[in-house]
Design a protein around this motif. Structure first.
Motif, PDB file in Angstrom:
ATOM      1  N   VAL A 160      58.115  44.164  62.353  1.00 20.41           N
ATOM      2  CA  VAL A 160      57.540  43.403  61.235  1.00 20.41           C
ATOM      3  C   VAL A 160      56.061  43.712  60.981  1.00 20.41           C
ATOM      4  N   TRP A 161      55.353  44.324  61.950  1.00 21.43           N
ATOM      5  CA  TRP A 161      53.918  44.561  61.798  1.00 21.43           C
ATOM      6  C   TRP A 161      53.499  46.032  61.909  1.00 21.43           C
ATOM      7  N   GLY A 162      54.325  46.896  62.505  1.00 22.60           N
ATOM      8  CA  GLY A 162      53.894  48.239  62.896  1.00 22.60           C
ATOM      9  C   GLY A 162      53.518  49.159  61.742  1.00 22.60           C
ATOM     10  N   ARG A 163      52.529  50.026  62.013  1.00 22.88           N
ATOM     11  CA  ARG A 163      52.121  51.030  61.017  1.00 22.88           C
ATOM     12  C   ARG A 163      51.820  52.380  61.670  1.00 22.88           C
ATOM     13  N   LYS A 164      52.233  52.574  62.908  1.00 21.07           N
ATOM     14  CA  LYS A 164      51.894  53.811  63.623  1.00 21.07           C
ATOM     15  C   LYS A 164      52.416  55.047  62.887  1.00 21.07           C
ATOM     16  N   ARG A 165      53.649  54.987  62.453  1.00 20.35           N
ATOM     17  CA  ARG A 165      54.274  56.148  61.807  1.00 20.35           C
ATOM     18  C   ARG A 165      53.512  56.563  60.552  1.00 20.35           C
ATOM     19  N   ILE A 166      53.216  55.619  59.685  1.00 20.33           N
ATOM     20  CA  ILE A 166      52.577  55.983  58.424  1.00 20.33           C
ATOM     21  C   ILE A 166      51.104  56.339  58.619  1.00 20.33           C
ATOM     22  N   LYS A 167      50.457  55.720  59.597  1.00 22.66           N
ATOM     23  CA  LYS A 167      49.052  56.054  59.850  1.00 22.66           C
ATOM     24  C   LYS A 167      48.909  57.490  60.346  1.00 22.66           C
ATOM     25  N   SER A 168      49.877  57.936  61.132  1.00 23.63           N
ATOM     26  CA  SER A 168      49.810  59.304  61.669  1.00 23.63           C
ATOM     27  C   SER A 168      50.634  60.287  60.840  1.00 23.63           C
ATOM     28  N   MET A 169      51.249  59.775  59.754  1.00 23.86           N
ATOM     29  CA  MET A 169      52.118  60.590  58.893  1.00 23.86           C
ATOM     30  C   MET A 169      53.177  61.310  59.730  1.00 23.86           C
ATOM     31  N   PRO A 173      62.308  62.237  62.671  1.00 20.75           N
ATOM     32  CA  PRO A 173      63.399  61.386  62.198  1.00 20.75           C
ATOM     33  C   PRO A 173      63.735  60.269  63.202  1.00 20.75           C
ATOM     34  N   VAL A 174      64.105  59.129  62.689  1.00 26.08           N
ATOM     35  CA  VAL A 174      64.630  58.060  63.539  1.00 26.08           C
ATOM     36  C   VAL A 174      66.047  58.461  63.937  1.00 26.08           C
ATOM     37  N   ALA A 175      66.320  58.461  65.236  1.00 28.67           N
ATOM     38  CA  ALA A 175      67.641  58.864  65.732  1.00 28.67           C
ATOM     39  C   ALA A 175      68.663  57.753  65.509  1.00 28.67           C
ATOM     40  N   GLY A 176      69.923  58.144  65.393  1.00 30.70           N
ATOM     41  CA  GLY A 176      71.006  57.174  65.345  1.00 30.70           C
ATOM     42  C   GLY A 176      71.243  56.508  64.012  1.00 30.70           C
ATOM     43  N   ILE A 177      70.609  57.038  62.957  1.00 31.70           N
ATOM     44  CA  ILE A 177      70.759  56.457  61.618  1.00 31.70           C
ATOM     45  C   ILE A 177      70.480  57.574  60.610  1.00 31.70           C
ATOM     46  N   ASP A 178      71.133  57.519  59.455  1.00 29.87           N
ATOM     47  CA  ASP A 178      70.919  58.581  58.461  1.00 29.87           C
ATOM     48  C   ASP A 178      69.581  58.429  57.742  1.00 29.87           C
ATOM     49  N   ALA A 179      69.216  57.188  57.418  1.00 27.77           N
ATOM     50  CA  ALA A 179      67.944  56.935  56.740  1.00 27.77           C
ATOM     51  C   ALA A 179      67.534  55.494  57.000  1.00 27.77           C
ATOM     52  N   VAL A 180      66.233  55.230  56.897  1.00 27.35           N
ATOM     53  CA  VAL A 180      65.709  53.871  57.036  1.00 27.35           C
ATOM     54  C   VAL A 180      64.783  53.592  55.860  1.00 27.35           C
ATOM     55  N   ILE A 186      51.389  49.408  51.518  1.00 26.52           N
ATOM     56  CA  ILE A 186      51.361  49.725  50.088  1.00 26.52           C
ATOM     57  C   ILE A 186      51.072  51.217  49.884  1.00 26.52           C
ATOM     58  N   ILE A 187      51.914  51.819  49.065  1.00 28.32           N
ATOM     59  CA  ILE A 187      51.758  53.235  48.745  1.00 28.32           C
ATOM     60  C   ILE A 187      51.811  53.403  47.226  1.00 28.32           C
ATOM     61  N   GLU A 188      51.244  54.497  46.737  1.00 25.09           N
ATOM     62  CA  GLU A 188      51.175  54.698  45.289  1.00 25.09           C
ATOM     63  C   GLU A 188      52.555  54.905  44.689  1.00 25.09           C
ATOM     64  N   VAL A 196      62.550  58.236  56.946  1.00 24.89           N
ATOM     65  CA  VAL A 196      62.084  56.880  56.661  1.00 24.89           C
ATOM     66  C   VAL A 196      61.456  56.858  55.264  1.00 24.89           C
ATOM     67  N   PHE A 197      61.942  55.944  54.429  1.00 23.80           N
ATOM     68  CA  PHE A 197      61.536  55.861  53.028  1.00 23.80           C
ATOM     69  C   PHE A 197      60.691  54.604  52.817  1.00 23.80           C
ATOM     70  N   TYR A 198      59.447  54.781  52.424  1.00 20.00           N
ATOM     71  CA  TYR A 198      58.511  53.677  52.186  1.00 20.00           C
ATOM     72  C   TYR A 198      58.552  53.299  50.706  1.00 20.00           C
ATOM     73  N   ILE A 199      58.820  52.012  50.407  1.00 24.52           N
ATOM     74  CA  ILE A 199      59.003  51.633  48.998  1.00 24.52           C
ATOM     75  C   ILE A 199      58.133  50.454  48.547  1.00 24.52           C
ATOM     76  N   ASP A 200      57.125  50.056  49.332  1.00 19.98           N
ATOM     77  CA  ASP A 200      56.256  48.956  48.900  1.00 19.98           C
ATOM     78  C   ASP A 200      55.160  49.499  47.991  1.00 19.98           C
ATOM     79  N   THR A 201      55.300  49.269  46.700  1.00 19.33           N
ATOM     80  CA  THR A 201      54.307  49.747  45.743  1.00 19.33           C
ATOM     81  C   THR A 201      53.363  48.629  45.293  1.00 19.33           C
TER      82      THR A 201
END
Length: 219
Positions: A160-169, A173-180, A186-188, A196-201
C-alpha cells in the motif's frame, strides 16, 4: 479476509481497471460513460485510494458495496482508519494528506462505513483476462506474486505504500503473474516497468482519471 481475492474470466461482459479515484466521483462516472460501462455485466477493478483530496470522498467510500466494483485498499484508506481509530498524530497525518473532507461529515458514520468498506478491499486481486492472469495492488507488488498469500506486516505495508520499483525504474518482471496494475505514484501517462503497469494520472490534480480495458494490461 484473505489478503488476495481471485476472479475468473468475465464471460458475460468486459473488465476495466481504474486508477486512484481520490474522491473524484463525477470523473469516475464520466470515464465509465465513455466506455458505455454496463453495470449488469461489466466489472470495474480499482487500484485503491478511493478517498481523500476530493470533495466526493464520502460517495466514493460507498463504491466497494456495489456489485460491479472491485477495489483494493490503498494507503489513504489505511491513513483514514488509523486516524478514525486512534486519533492524535494519526489524525494530523490524515488531515495533511487530504482527509479534511471528513470535517463536514459525521465521523462515527464515516468510521463505520470505512470499516465495512475495508472488508471488501483486500490487499490484492487477481483477474483472469483472456486466459492470462492480471494482478492488482495499490503500490508495490512483491518480487514473486505467490508471496502475497502469506505476506508479513512489512510486505503488506509495501503493497500500500511502496515506491522502490518506480524510484529506481526497476524493470524486473514480477514472477508468478502475467501483469500487475498499480497506482499510488502519479505519472504523466500510464507507464510500464517490466510487467507492472502504473495508471495513476493524478485525477485530483489533473482532472485525468485513467480507466483502461483490462486487456490493455496484457501489453
Amino acid at each position: 479476509m484473505s489478503l488476495i481475492q481471485k476472479h475468473e474470466q468475465n464471460l458475460a461482459g468486459r473488465d476495466f481497471i481504474v486508477g486512484d479515484i481520490h474522491g473524484q466521483y463525477d470523473l469516475l462516472l464520466e470515464a465509465m460513460a465513455r466506455v458505455d460501462f454496463d453495470k449488469a455485466k461489466d466489472r470495474l477493478f480499482c487500484v485503491g485510494d478511493l478517498i481523500d483530496r476530493g470533495a466526493d470522498s464520502f460517495k466514493c467510500l460507498s463504491l466497494p458495496f456495489e456489485p460491479w466494483f472491485f477495489g483494493v485498499r490503498g494507503n489513504h484508506e489505511m491513513l483514514a482508519i488509523d486516524a478514525l481509530e486512534n486519533g492524535g498524530k494519526n489524525e494530523d497525518l490524515w488531515m495533511i494528506n487530504g482527509g479534511t473532507w471528513v470535517i463536514t461529515e459525521d465521523k462515527v458514520e464515516v468510521r463505520q462505513l470505512l470499516l465495512d468498506a475495508l472488508t471488501y478491499l483486500p490487499y490484492a486481486r487477481q483477474v483472469e483476462v483472456m486466459g492470462q492472469q492480471v494482478g492488482i495492488v495499490h503500490a508495490e507488488p512483491p518480487a514473486d506474486w505467490s508471496l502475497i498469500e502469506g505476506a508479513s506486516a512489512g510486505s503488506k505495508e509495501e503493497m500500500v505504500w511502496g515506491r522502490k520499483r518506480i524510484k529506481s525504474m526497476d524493470t524486473t518482471p514480477v514472477a508468478g503473474i502475467d501483469a500487475v496494475v498499480v497506482g499510488h505514484t502519479i505519472i504523466e501517462q500510464p507507464t510500464w516497468l517490466g510487467n507492472v503497469f502504473y495508471i495513476d494520472t493524478g485525477a485530483f490534480q489533473t482532472g485525468r482519471l485513467t480507466l483502461i480495458n483490462a486487456q490493455e494490461a496484457l501489453g
